[in-house]
Write a protein that holds these residues in place. Structure first.
Motif, PDB file in Angstrom:
ATOM      1  N   ARG A  13       0.821  -1.223   0.000  1.00 13.37           N
ATOM      2  CA  ARG A  13       0.000   0.000   0.000  1.00 13.37           C
ATOM      3  C   ARG A  13       0.848   1.264   0.000  1.00 13.37           C
ATOM      4  O   ARG A  13       2.049   1.243   0.262  1.00 13.37           O
ATOM      5  CB  ARG A  13      -0.896   0.030   1.236  1.00 13.37           C
ATOM      6  CG  ARG A  13      -0.145   0.080   2.565  1.00 13.37           C
ATOM      7  CD  ARG A  13      -1.085   0.445   3.703  1.00 13.37           C
ATOM      8  NE  ARG A  13      -0.472   0.316   5.024  1.00 13.37           N
ATOM      9  CZ  ARG A  13       0.345   1.197   5.586  1.00 13.37           C
ATOM     10  NH1 ARG A  13       0.689   2.292   4.915  1.00 13.37           N
ATOM     11  NH2 ARG A  13       0.830   1.009   6.803  1.00 13.37           N
ATOM     12  N   ASN A  31      -6.186   9.863  -1.108  1.00 16.23           N
ATOM     13  CA  ASN A  31      -6.926   8.634  -0.853  1.00 16.23           C
ATOM     14  C   ASN A  31      -8.319   8.712  -1.475  1.00 16.23           C
ATOM     15  O   ASN A  31      -9.031   9.708  -1.286  1.00 16.23           O
ATOM     16  CB  ASN A  31      -7.051   8.398   0.654  1.00 16.23           C
ATOM     17  CG  ASN A  31      -5.705   8.175   1.312  1.00 16.23           C
ATOM     18  OD1 ASN A  31      -4.699   8.022   0.622  1.00 16.23           O
ATOM     19  ND2 ASN A  31      -5.680   8.150   2.626  1.00 16.23           N
ATOM     20  N   THR A  33     -11.145   7.452  -0.684  1.00 17.68           N
ATOM     21  CA  THR A  33     -12.245   7.613   0.267  1.00 17.68           C
ATOM     22  C   THR A  33     -12.125   8.877   1.106  1.00 17.68           C
ATOM     23  O   THR A  33     -13.030   9.186   1.882  1.00 17.68           O
ATOM     24  CB  THR A  33     -12.323   6.401   1.212  1.00 17.68           C
ATOM     25  OG1 THR A  33     -11.105   6.321   1.978  1.00 17.68           O
ATOM     26  CG2 THR A  33     -12.521   5.113   0.436  1.00 17.68           C
ATOM     27  N   THR A  37      -6.211   7.156   6.913  1.00 19.29           N
ATOM     28  CA  THR A  37      -5.728   5.799   7.185  1.00 19.29           C
ATOM     29  C   THR A  37      -6.205   4.794   6.142  1.00 19.29           C
ATOM     30  O   THR A  37      -6.113   3.590   6.357  1.00 19.29           O
ATOM     31  CB  THR A  37      -6.195   5.330   8.577  1.00 19.29           C
ATOM     32  OG1 THR A  37      -7.624   5.449   8.641  1.00 19.29           O
ATOM     33  CG2 THR A  37      -5.567   6.160   9.679  1.00 19.29           C
ATOM     34  N   ASP A  38      -6.709   5.288   5.031  1.00 18.23           N
ATOM     35  CA  ASP A  38      -7.298   4.419   4.015  1.00 18.23           C
ATOM     36  C   ASP A  38      -6.647   4.627   2.650  1.00 18.23           C
ATOM     37  O   ASP A  38      -7.334   4.909   1.664  1.00 18.23           O
ATOM     38  CB  ASP A  38      -8.802   4.690   3.930  1.00 18.23           C
ATOM     39  CG  ASP A  38      -9.552   3.611   3.175  1.00 18.23           C
ATOM     40  OD1 ASP A  38      -9.108   2.442   3.206  1.00 18.23           O
ATOM     41  OD2 ASP A  38     -10.570   3.931   2.551  1.00 18.23           O
ATOM     42  N   PHE A  71     -11.338  -1.554   4.652  1.00 13.52           N
ATOM     43  CA  PHE A  71     -10.417  -0.570   4.103  1.00 13.52           C
ATOM     44  C   PHE A  71     -10.193  -0.774   2.603  1.00 13.52           C
ATOM     45  O   PHE A  71     -10.154  -1.889   2.094  1.00 13.52           O
ATOM     46  CB  PHE A  71      -9.093  -0.604   4.865  1.00 13.52           C
ATOM     47  CG  PHE A  71      -9.205   0.023   6.226  1.00 13.52           C
ATOM     48  CD1 PHE A  71      -9.050   1.389   6.396  1.00 13.52           C
ATOM     49  CD2 PHE A  71      -9.518  -0.753   7.334  1.00 13.52           C
ATOM     50  CE1 PHE A  71      -9.182   1.974   7.646  1.00 13.52           C
ATOM     51  CE2 PHE A  71      -9.644  -0.175   8.597  1.00 13.52           C
ATOM     52  CZ  PHE A  71      -9.485   1.197   8.750  1.00 13.52           C
ATOM     53  N   TYR A  72     -10.054   0.349   1.909  1.00 10.42           N
ATOM     54  CA  TYR A  72      -9.966   0.385   0.450  1.00 10.42           C
ATOM     55  C   TYR A  72      -8.892  -0.561  -0.080  1.00 10.42           C
ATOM     56  O   TYR A  72      -9.102  -1.269  -1.072  1.00 10.42           O
ATOM     57  CB  TYR A  72      -9.668   1.823   0.010  1.00 10.42           C
ATOM     58  CG  TYR A  72      -9.732   2.053  -1.477  1.00 10.42           C
ATOM     59  CD1 TYR A  72     -10.899   2.517  -2.079  1.00 10.42           C
ATOM     60  CD2 TYR A  72      -8.616   1.831  -2.289  1.00 10.42           C
ATOM     61  CE1 TYR A  72     -10.957   2.751  -3.451  1.00 10.42           C
ATOM     62  CE2 TYR A  72      -8.668   2.056  -3.656  1.00 10.42           C
ATOM     63  CZ  TYR A  72      -9.837   2.516  -4.225  1.00 10.42           C
ATOM     64  OH  TYR A  72      -9.896   2.740  -5.585  1.00 10.42           O
ATOM     65  N   ARG A  73      -7.738  -0.596   0.573  1.00  6.68           N
ATOM     66  CA  ARG A  73      -6.619  -1.395   0.084  1.00  6.68           C
ATOM     67  C   ARG A  73      -6.930  -2.891   0.061  1.00  6.68           C
ATOM     68  O   ARG A  73      -6.394  -3.620  -0.777  1.00  6.68           O
ATOM     69  CB  ARG A  73      -5.371  -1.129   0.916  1.00  6.68           C
ATOM     70  CG  ARG A  73      -5.512  -1.338   2.422  1.00  6.68           C
ATOM     71  CD  ARG A  73      -4.303  -0.762   3.138  1.00  6.68           C
ATOM     72  NE  ARG A  73      -4.358  -0.830   4.591  1.00  6.68           N
ATOM     73  CZ  ARG A  73      -4.928   0.087   5.364  1.00  6.68           C
ATOM     74  NH1 ARG A  73      -5.553   1.114   4.817  1.00  6.68           N
ATOM     75  NH2 ARG A  73      -4.898  -0.010   6.673  1.00  6.68           N
ATOM     76  N   ARG A  99     -16.122  -5.318   9.863  1.00  3.56           N
ATOM     77  CA  ARG A  99     -15.151  -4.617  10.703  1.00  3.56           C
ATOM     78  C   ARG A  99     -14.499  -5.534  11.738  1.00  3.56           C
ATOM     79  O   ARG A  99     -13.452  -5.210  12.286  1.00  3.56           O
ATOM     80  CB  ARG A  99     -15.815  -3.422  11.399  1.00  3.56           C
ATOM     81  CG  ARG A  99     -16.176  -2.310  10.432  1.00  3.56           C
ATOM     82  CD  ARG A  99     -16.667  -1.070  11.156  1.00  3.56           C
ATOM     83  NE  ARG A  99     -15.625  -0.497  12.004  1.00  3.56           N
ATOM     84  CZ  ARG A  99     -15.813   0.553  12.789  1.00  3.56           C
ATOM     85  NH1 ARG A  99     -17.007   1.132  12.840  1.00  3.56           N
ATOM     86  NH2 ARG A  99     -14.823   1.023  13.534  1.00  3.56           N
ATOM     87  N   GLU A 103      -8.665  -3.524  10.423  1.00  2.00           N
ATOM     88  CA  GLU A 103      -7.335  -3.094  10.861  1.00  2.00           C
ATOM     89  C   GLU A 103      -7.229  -2.993  12.377  1.00  2.00           C
ATOM     90  O   GLU A 103      -8.218  -2.780  13.082  1.00  2.00           O
ATOM     91  CB  GLU A 103      -7.032  -1.729  10.221  1.00  2.00           C
ATOM     92  CG  GLU A 103      -5.686  -1.121  10.551  1.00  2.00           C
ATOM     93  CD  GLU A 103      -4.514  -1.901   9.993  1.00  2.00           C
ATOM     94  OE1 GLU A 103      -4.243  -3.000  10.538  1.00  2.00           O
ATOM     95  OE2 GLU A 103      -3.865  -1.406   9.048  1.00  2.00           O
ATOM     96  N   PRO A 115     -13.196   3.627   9.529  1.00  2.00           N
ATOM     97  CA  PRO A 115     -13.046   3.117   8.161  1.00  2.00           C
ATOM     98  C   PRO A 115     -14.253   3.501   7.303  1.00  2.00           C
ATOM     99  O   PRO A 115     -15.314   3.852   7.825  1.00  2.00           O
ATOM    100  CB  PRO A 115     -12.974   1.605   8.362  1.00  2.00           C
ATOM    101  CG  PRO A 115     -13.620   1.349   9.674  1.00  2.00           C
ATOM    102  CD  PRO A 115     -13.327   2.542  10.520  1.00  2.00           C
TER     103      PRO A 115
END
Length: 273
Positions: A13, A31, A33, A37-38, A71-73, A99, A103, A115
């Motif tokens: 990432r 990012n 989103t 953190t995403d 999360f997007y990744r 969830r 993460e 998230p």
């Protein structure tokens, strides 16, 4: 019943960082989103995801159901695989975003970013299961290491039990998650929780795959009833094993001199992500 659980870590990432004093997060890239953190995958991670897809689309037994961290990744890592499997009418046709397998953020005196929910993710990923709700939600101020393991235990119990009761009787589950959570999943499924959580046991390289086989003698028991037959396999990746990770006991943002915060893991019925 579910007989096999495949667990993958998202691919390589882009970076983000946090100021531990202020709790301010920032990202080195834009990012999709809008959540610091995403971050999306780096270009190298995109290629890893393609190589992973070539492996996952031919694996035996084939994937029947797919769950992912929100999360997007993680969803971006899955996309080359799900585009192919879903086009062939395989793997249930939907990704369940949960969830409980998300993460891990260390316990903090500030709130970590939430998230993305399905409304944010839907424009980027069309095959999300909007009927699925997360039940095991990490606290917004993070978790201690043992609380992460407890959250993962509860989430796996819920996920696998629900699939065991699925009238279509899926056999193979695929989970896409993060480094710390991947380690915790290995410990939960095998029941091999070390006395020292920092022990280097289950691996979690980027875009790697671990495979857990159910011990039929244990029946429908979930926690502790699986054998690890692949531990973070990367043979299908041109770059091999990269970016391994392990707990180091320093994941907390709260010093021991500060007051002990309230319990941080919450089980509840949440609105759909």
């Amino acid at each position: 019943m579910i007989e096999v659980v495949y667990v993958i870590r998202h691919a390589f990432r882009s970076n983000w960082s946090v100021n531990p004093q202020t709790g301010e997060y920032s990202s080195s890239t834009k990012n999709p989103t809008g959540i610091p953190t995403d971050p999306p995958l780096a270009s190298y991670g995109v290629e890893q995801a393609r190589e992973l897809a070539d492996y996952l689309c031919t694996i035996d037994p084939p994937v029947d159901r797919i769950y992912s961290s929100p999360f997007y990744r993680c969803l971006q890592t899955l996309k080359p695989t799900t585009d192919r499997l879903f086009a062939e009418g395989k793997a249930g046709g939907k990704i369940r975003v949960d969830r409980g397998i998300g993460e891990f953020f260390g316990i903090a005196h500030f709130e970590h970013p939430t998230p993305p929910d399905l409304k944010i993710l839907a424009p980027f990923f069309t095959n999300l299961d909007h009927d699925h709700s997360s039940t095991h939600i990490p606290h917004s101020r993070g978790e201690r290491i043992l609380e992460l393991h407890d959250r993962v235990n509860r989430a796996l119990e819920t996920i696998i039990t629900s699939l065991d009761e699925d009238p279509e009787q899926p056999k193979a589950l695929l989970i896409c998650t993060h480094a710390a959570t991947m380690i915790a999943i290995g410990r939960a499924l095998t029941g091999k929780m070390p006395e020292d959580p920092d022990e280097d046991d289950f691996q979690c390289y980027t875009a790697s795959l671990s495979r857990f086989q159910r011990n039929k003698k244990g029946g429908k028991q979930v926690i502790g009833n699986w054998d690890c037959v692949l531990n973070s396999e990367t043979g299908y990746l041109s770059g091999g094993a990269e970016r391994g990770w392990k707990f180091n006991g320093e994941e907390s943002f709260v010093s021991f001199a500060e007051p002990e915060p309230e319990p941080l893991v919450e089980d509840r019925e949440s609105p759909k992500l």
